[in-house]
Design a protein around this motif. Structure first.
Motif, PDB file in Angstrom:
ATOM      1  N   VAL A 215       0.865  -1.168   0.000  1.00  0.00           N
ATOM      2  CA  VAL A 215       0.000   0.000   0.000  1.00  0.00           C
ATOM      3  C   VAL A 215       0.906   1.222   0.000  1.00  0.00           C
ATOM      4  O   VAL A 215       1.965   1.225   0.647  1.00  0.00           O
ATOM      5  CB  VAL A 215      -0.955  -0.005   1.212  1.00  0.00           C
ATOM      6  N   GLY A 216       0.509   2.256  -0.738  1.00  0.00           N
ATOM      7  CA  GLY A 216       1.348   3.446  -0.853  1.00  0.00           C
ATOM      8  C   GLY A 216       0.590   4.709  -0.500  1.00  0.00           C
ATOM      9  O   GLY A 216      -0.640   4.726  -0.379  1.00  0.00           O
ATOM     10  N   LEU A 217       1.343   5.776  -0.321  1.00  0.00           N
ATOM     11  CA  LEU A 217       0.766   7.090  -0.057  1.00  0.00           C
ATOM     12  C   LEU A 217       1.804   8.149  -0.374  1.00  0.00           C
ATOM     13  O   LEU A 217       2.985   7.842  -0.590  1.00  0.00           O
ATOM     14  CB  LEU A 217       0.304   7.204   1.404  1.00  0.00           C
ATOM     15  N   ALA A 218       1.373   9.398  -0.409  1.00  0.00           N
ATOM     16  CA  ALA A 218       2.282  10.527  -0.566  1.00  0.00           C
ATOM     17  C   ALA A 218       2.094  11.464   0.609  1.00  0.00           C
ATOM     18  O   ALA A 218       0.960  11.704   1.052  1.00  0.00           O
ATOM     19  CB  ALA A 218       2.012  11.262  -1.874  1.00  0.00           C
ATOM     20  N   VAL A 219       3.194  11.995   1.135  1.00  0.00           N
ATOM     21  CA  VAL A 219       3.126  12.924   2.258  1.00  0.00           C
ATOM     22  C   VAL A 219       4.018  14.117   1.953  1.00  0.00           C
ATOM     23  O   VAL A 219       5.171  13.963   1.519  1.00  0.00           O
ATOM     24  CB  VAL A 219       3.554  12.237   3.581  1.00  0.00           C
ATOM     25  N   THR A 220       3.480  15.299   2.154  1.00  0.00           N
ATOM     26  CA  THR A 220       4.224  16.520   1.886  1.00  0.00           C
ATOM     27  C   THR A 220       5.412  16.641   2.833  1.00  0.00           C
ATOM     28  O   THR A 220       5.284  16.354   4.036  1.00  0.00           O
ATOM     29  CB  THR A 220       3.310  17.750   2.037  1.00  0.00           C
ATOM     30  N   VAL A 221       6.549  17.040   2.306  1.00  0.00           N
ATOM     31  CA  VAL A 221       7.739  17.254   3.125  1.00  0.00           C
ATOM     32  C   VAL A 221       7.407  18.284   4.212  1.00  0.00           C
ATOM     33  O   VAL A 221       6.877  19.360   3.918  1.00  0.00           O
ATOM     34  CB  VAL A 221       8.916  17.732   2.263  1.00  0.00           C
ATOM     35  N   GLY A 222       7.657  17.938   5.449  1.00  0.00           N
ATOM     36  CA  GLY A 222       7.352  18.824   6.559  1.00  0.00           C
ATOM     37  C   GLY A 222       6.052  18.496   7.264  1.00  0.00           C
ATOM     38  O   GLY A 222       5.763  19.058   8.332  1.00  0.00           O
ATOM     39  N   ASN A 223       5.259  17.590   6.720  1.00  0.00           N
ATOM     40  CA  ASN A 223       4.020  17.183   7.361  1.00  0.00           C
ATOM     41  C   ASN A 223       4.353  16.217   8.505  1.00  0.00           C
ATOM     42  O   ASN A 223       4.927  15.153   8.274  1.00  0.00           O
ATOM     43  CB  ASN A 223       3.098  16.499   6.346  1.00  0.00           C
ATOM     44  N   PRO A 224       3.982  16.557   9.754  1.00  0.00           N
ATOM     45  CA  PRO A 224       4.323  15.669  10.883  1.00  0.00           C
ATOM     46  C   PRO A 224       3.677  14.295  10.789  1.00  0.00           C
ATOM     47  O   PRO A 224       4.106  13.364  11.477  1.00  0.00           O
ATOM     48  CB  PRO A 224       3.814  16.442  12.110  1.00  0.00           C
ATOM     49  N   ALA A 225       2.657  14.137   9.919  1.00  0.00           N
ATOM     50  CA  ALA A 225       2.025  12.823   9.754  1.00  0.00           C
ATOM     51  C   ALA A 225       3.016  11.786   9.237  1.00  0.00           C
ATOM     52  O   ALA A 225       2.790  10.581   9.404  1.00  0.00           O
ATOM     53  CB  ALA A 225       0.841  12.922   8.797  1.00  0.00           C
ATOM     54  N   GLN A 226       4.119  12.226   8.646  1.00  0.00           N
ATOM     55  CA  GLN A 226       5.111  11.271   8.153  1.00  0.00           C
ATOM     56  C   GLN A 226       5.593  10.351   9.270  1.00  0.00           C
ATOM     57  O   GLN A 226       5.843   9.161   9.046  1.00  0.00           O
ATOM     58  CB  GLN A 226       6.300  12.000   7.527  1.00  0.00           C
ATOM     59  N   HIS A 227       5.712  10.896  10.475  1.00  0.00           N
ATOM     60  CA  HIS A 227       6.189  10.082  11.604  1.00  0.00           C
ATOM     61  C   HIS A 227       5.175   8.990  11.960  1.00  0.00           C
ATOM     62  O   HIS A 227       5.551   7.879  12.346  1.00  0.00           O
ATOM     63  CB  HIS A 227       6.462  10.975  12.811  1.00  0.00           C
ATOM     64  N   VAL A 228       3.890   9.315  11.822  1.00  0.00           N
ATOM     65  CA  VAL A 228       2.847   8.316  12.061  1.00  0.00           C
ATOM     66  C   VAL A 228       2.964   7.188  11.040  1.00  0.00           C
ATOM     67  O   VAL A 228       2.909   5.998  11.384  1.00  0.00           O
ATOM     68  CB  VAL A 228       1.449   8.959  11.984  1.00  0.00           C
ATOM     69  N   TYR A 229       3.153   7.555   9.778  1.00  0.00           N
ATOM     70  CA  TYR A 229       3.260   6.543   8.726  1.00  0.00           C
ATOM     71  C   TYR A 229       4.488   5.657   8.943  1.00  0.00           C
ATOM     72  O   TYR A 229       4.428   4.438   8.717  1.00  0.00           O
ATOM     73  CB  TYR A 229       3.331   7.216   7.352  1.00  0.00           C
ATOM     74  N   GLU A 230       5.576   6.268   9.372  1.00  0.00           N
ATOM     75  CA  GLU A 230       6.780   5.470   9.636  1.00  0.00           C
ATOM     76  C   GLU A 230       6.540   4.467  10.763  1.00  0.00           C
ATOM     77  O   GLU A 230       6.995   3.316  10.680  1.00  0.00           O
ATOM     78  CB  GLU A 230       7.943   6.406   9.962  1.00  0.00           C
TER      79      GLU A 230
END
Length: 246
Positions: A215-230
């Protein structure tokens, strides 16, 4: 000015001093930049592809932005391998705390607009337009209709509160055979904390049970949600800049 089309659908623009190669992206007036050679790339594109949205590597994107192209988004593509790292079976049974409940993602875009706005306040990197009608017509309605990333998959869902108002949502699309998170959002109040992760976990369990490999997604650089996805097992696979030719 010369444009040369090759059999592999790659197009080449050249004015003798600068060459830009690109491939159409499947949507009107969009393309992926493959290469830039020479100092006048934006001038060349402004003449041949005015108003086009271009996807480029950070290297090529920065060249175009420095020359005057409008940066629309700088984002990471992330993927979670569902075969090598299968989600726990119990994720399929996760539900929000009462009185909240899960419902199908089949409500009109107008019911998603208010919670979506709350999830993306003015200082959020993915805020987008402040025009509600534009968000409805150009983002939410096409996404829910499958016109942007592909058909909406059955693991998409909404969480509603005691008053049947949408509190959180997840839209997963079939993007050329790959499940893709088109959007995930929740209202920011503390009582709704964790709903985005819950919806993602349920979706990954559903996709794994369906035999999907990733499953894939895109996250804007600087969006703190990236940490959730990780924390959910997603890893960055690519970084792209989206620019608009003036």
């Amino acid at each position: 000015m010369m444009q040369q089309n090759h059999t592999d659908d790659t197009a080449v623009l050249s004015d003798g001093t600068t060459t830009v190669s690109y491939v159409p992206n499947g949507m009107p007036r969009t393309a992926r930049v493959l290469g830039i050679d020479g100092p006048g790339a934006l001038d060349l594109l402004r003449t041949e592809l005015p108003g086009w949205k271009l996807f480029a590597t950070p290297e090529h994107g920065e060249v175009l932005v420095r020359a005057g192209a409008r940066l629309k988004r700088h984002a990471h593509a992330m993927r979670r391998d569902l075969r090598a790292d299968p989600p726990p079976l119990e994720w399929a049974d996760l539900v929000p705390a009462a009185p909240m409940r899960l419902v199908d993602c089949d409500r009109p875009a107008s019911e998603l607009l208010a919670p979506w706005r709350e999830a993306y306040p003015p200082d959020h990197p993915d805020r987008g337009s402040d025009d509600d009608q534009q968000v409805l017509v150009e983002l939410l309605q096409p996404l829910l209709a499958g016109r942007v990333l592909g058909p909406v998959l059955g693991c998409s869902a909404l969480v509603v509160d005691a008053g049947d108002r949408v509190a959180a949502g997840l839209v997963v699309n079939d993007r050329d055979g790959v499940p893709w998170v088109g959007d995930v959002f929740r209202r920011p109040a503390a009582e709704f904390a964790g709903l985005g992760g819950l919806l993602l976990r349920r979706a990954m369990a559903w996709l794994s049970a369906q035999g999907r490999h990733e499953v894939g997604l895109a996250v804007t650089v600087g969006n703190p949600a990236q940490h959730v996805y990780e924390r959910l097992g997603f890893a960055v696979t690519d970084t792209t800049m989206t620019v608009e030719v003036p």
